[in-house]
Design a protein around this motif. Structure first.
Motif, PDB file in Angstrom:
ATOM      1  N   ALA A  56       2.710   5.868  -9.560  1.00 27.29           N
ATOM      2  CA  ALA A  56       1.538   5.990 -10.424  1.00 27.29           C
ATOM      3  C   ALA A  56       0.637   4.772 -10.241  1.00 27.29           C
ATOM      4  N   TYR A  57      -0.652   5.017 -10.250  1.00 29.63           N
ATOM      5  CA  TYR A  57      -1.614   3.917 -10.190  1.00 29.63           C
ATOM      6  C   TYR A  57      -1.574   3.144 -11.504  1.00 29.63           C
ATOM      7  N   ARG A  58      -1.880   1.865 -11.423  1.00 35.37           N
ATOM      8  CA  ARG A  58      -2.038   1.050 -12.628  1.00 35.37           C
ATOM      9  C   ARG A  58      -3.520   0.828 -12.852  1.00 35.37           C
ATOM     10  N   TYR A  59      -3.904   0.875 -14.111  1.00 37.83           N
ATOM     11  CA  TYR A  59      -5.304   0.659 -14.500  1.00 37.83           C
ATOM     12  C   TYR A  59      -5.314  -0.413 -15.562  1.00 37.83           C
ATOM     13  N   ARG A  60      -6.217  -1.362 -15.401  1.00 41.96           N
ATOM     14  CA  ARG A  60      -6.316  -2.445 -16.367  1.00 41.96           C
ATOM     15  C   ARG A  60      -7.784  -2.722 -16.632  1.00 41.96           C
ATOM     16  N   VAL A  61      -8.126  -2.823 -17.914  1.00 40.00           N
ATOM     17  CA  VAL A  61      -9.476  -3.215 -18.296  1.00 40.00           C
ATOM     18  C   VAL A  61      -9.495  -4.734 -18.369  1.00 40.00           C
ATOM     19  N   GLY A  62     -10.474  -5.336 -17.697  1.00 42.31           N
ATOM     20  CA  GLY A  62     -10.627  -6.784 -17.714  1.00 42.31           C
ATOM     21  C   GLY A  62     -11.589  -7.206 -18.808  1.00 42.31           C
ATOM     22  N   ASP A  63     -12.675  -7.809 -18.422  1.00 37.91           N
ATOM     23  CA  ASP A  63     -13.694  -8.288 -19.353  1.00 37.91           C
ATOM     24  C   ASP A  63     -14.568  -7.106 -19.784  1.00 37.91           C
ATOM     25  N   LEU A  64     -14.444  -6.726 -21.039  1.00 36.85           N
ATOM     26  CA  LEU A  64     -15.214  -5.573 -21.533  1.00 36.85           C
ATOM     27  C   LEU A  64     -16.711  -5.819 -21.462  1.00 36.85           C
ATOM     28  N   ALA A  65     -17.142  -7.040 -21.786  1.00 36.31           N
ATOM     29  CA  ALA A  65     -18.569  -7.348 -21.776  1.00 36.31           C
ATOM     30  C   ALA A  65     -19.161  -7.188 -20.377  1.00 36.31           C
ATOM     31  N   LYS A  66     -18.374  -7.505 -19.358  1.00 40.23           N
ATOM     32  CA  LYS A  66     -18.840  -7.380 -17.972  1.00 40.23           C
ATOM     33  C   LYS A  66     -18.475  -6.030 -17.367  1.00 40.23           C
ATOM     34  N   ARG A  67     -17.828  -5.191 -18.174  1.00 35.20           N
ATOM     35  CA  ARG A  67     -17.402  -3.852 -17.728  1.00 35.20           C
ATOM     36  C   ARG A  67     -16.511  -3.931 -16.496  1.00 35.20           C
ATOM     37  N   GLU A  68     -15.569  -4.851 -16.523  1.00 35.32           N
ATOM     38  CA  GLU A  68     -14.656  -5.040 -15.406  1.00 35.32           C
ATOM     39  C   GLU A  68     -13.362  -4.272 -15.630  1.00 35.32           C
ATOM     40  N   TYR A  69     -12.899  -3.665 -14.565  1.00 28.76           N
ATOM     41  CA  TYR A  69     -11.615  -2.963 -14.590  1.00 28.76           C
ATOM     42  C   TYR A  69     -10.970  -3.120 -13.224  1.00 28.76           C
ATOM     43  N   GLU A  70      -9.698  -2.767 -13.159  1.00 26.19           N
ATOM     44  CA  GLU A  70      -8.972  -2.855 -11.899  1.00 26.19           C
ATOM     45  C   GLU A  70      -7.982  -1.702 -11.812  1.00 26.19           C
ATOM     46  N   ILE A  71      -7.962  -1.046 -10.670  1.00 22.63           N
ATOM     47  CA  ILE A  71      -6.992   0.009 -10.384  1.00 22.63           C
ATOM     48  C   ILE A  71      -6.128  -0.509  -9.231  1.00 22.63           C
ATOM     49  N   THR A  72      -4.826  -0.392  -9.379  1.00 22.38           N
ATOM     50  CA  THR A  72      -3.919  -0.918  -8.363  1.00 22.38           C
ATOM     51  C   THR A  72      -2.937   0.145  -7.896  1.00 22.38           C
ATOM     52  N   SER A  73      -2.740   0.190  -6.586  1.00 18.87           N
ATOM     53  CA  SER A  73      -1.679   0.985  -5.970  1.00 18.87           C
ATOM     54  C   SER A  73      -0.595   0.005  -5.536  1.00 18.87           C
ATOM     55  N   ALA A  74       0.652   0.363  -5.745  1.00 11.35           N
ATOM     56  CA  ALA A  74       1.759  -0.504  -5.347  1.00 11.35           C
ATOM     57  C   ALA A  74       1.917  -0.565  -3.831  1.00 11.35           C
ATOM     58  N   GLY A  75       1.284   0.342  -3.117  1.00 11.73           N
ATOM     59  CA  GLY A  75       1.348   0.324  -1.659  1.00 11.73           C
ATOM     60  C   GLY A  75       2.644   0.905  -1.123  1.00 11.73           C
ATOM     61  N   PRO A  76       2.839   0.780   0.185  1.00 10.30           N
ATOM     62  CA  PRO A  76       3.985   1.414   0.844  1.00 10.30           C
ATOM     63  C   PRO A  76       5.357   0.971   0.324  1.00 10.30           C
ATOM     64  N   ASP A  77       5.467  -0.268  -0.167  1.00 10.97           N
ATOM     65  CA  ASP A  77       6.791  -0.711  -0.637  1.00 10.97           C
ATOM     66  C   ASP A  77       7.090  -0.235  -2.063  1.00 10.97           C
ATOM     67  N   GLU A  78       6.094   0.426  -2.700  1.00  9.29           N
ATOM     68  CA  GLU A  78       6.253   1.012  -4.041  1.00  9.29           C
ATOM     69  C   GLU A  78       6.591  -0.017  -5.115  1.00  9.29           C
ATOM     70  N   ARG A  79       6.232  -1.284  -4.883  1.00  6.06           N
ATOM     71  CA  ARG A  79       6.473  -2.353  -5.858  1.00  6.06           C
ATOM     72  C   ARG A  79       5.162  -3.071  -6.128  1.00  6.06           C
ATOM     73  N   PHE A  80       4.814  -3.219  -7.393  1.00  3.00           N
ATOM     74  CA  PHE A  80       3.608  -3.941  -7.758  1.00  3.00           C
ATOM     75  C   PHE A  80       3.835  -5.441  -7.620  1.00  3.00           C
ATOM     76  N   GLY A  81       2.746  -6.149  -7.329  1.00  2.81           N
ATOM     77  CA  GLY A  81       2.817  -7.595  -7.245  1.00  2.81           C
ATOM     78  C   GLY A  81       3.249  -8.109  -5.884  1.00  2.81           C
TER      79      GLY A  81
END
Length: 94
Positions: A56-81
Motif C-alpha cells: 500500500a502507498y503511504r500518504y502524508r500531509v506536510g505543511d497545510l499552509a503550503k499545501r504540501e503532501y507526500e506519497i511514498t511507495s516502498a519500492g521493490p524491497d517492499e520496506r519503507f525507509g
C-alpha cells in the motif's frame, strides 16, 4: 515497474489537485479521493491500488499552509525507509 509506480503516484497527485481545488483542503487520506466530488458527484479516482510490488502507498500531509503532501511507495524491497523508496512529488535537493 518503477515507472508504473511513478505514474500511479502522479495520478494520485492529479486527483489531490482536483480535491484541493474543490474543497480547499488536502484529503486526510488517499481513500478520501474515492468519495464522490461535491461538485460533480463522481470520485476523484476510482480506487487506490497498491504499488506494483503489492504494498500500500503511504500518504502524508506536510505543511497545510503550503499545501504540501507526500506519497511514498516502498519500492521493490517492499520496506519503507530504504534507498529504493519512490516519493511523489519528487524533491530536488537545494
Amino acid at each position: 515497474t518503477r515507472d508504473a509506480a511513478r505514474n500511479q503516484m502522479a495520478s494520485f497527485g492529479g486527483a489531490i489537485d482536483l480535491y484541493l481545488i474543490e474543497t480547499r483542503a488536502l484529503p486526510p487520506e488517499l481513500e478520501a479521493l474515492t468519495a464522490p466530488s461535491p461538485k460533480f458527484g463522481e470520485p476523484y479516482i476510482a480506487k487506490i491500488p497498491v504499488d506494483p510490488w503489492g504494498t500500500a502507498y503511504r500518504y502524508r500531509v506536510g505543511d497545510l499552509a503550503k499545501r504540501e503532501y507526500e506519497i511514498t511507495s516502498a519500492g521493490p524491497d517492499e520496506r519503507f525507509g530504504t534507498d529504493d523508496d519512490l516519493v511523489h512529488p519528487e524533491r530536488t535537493p537545494p
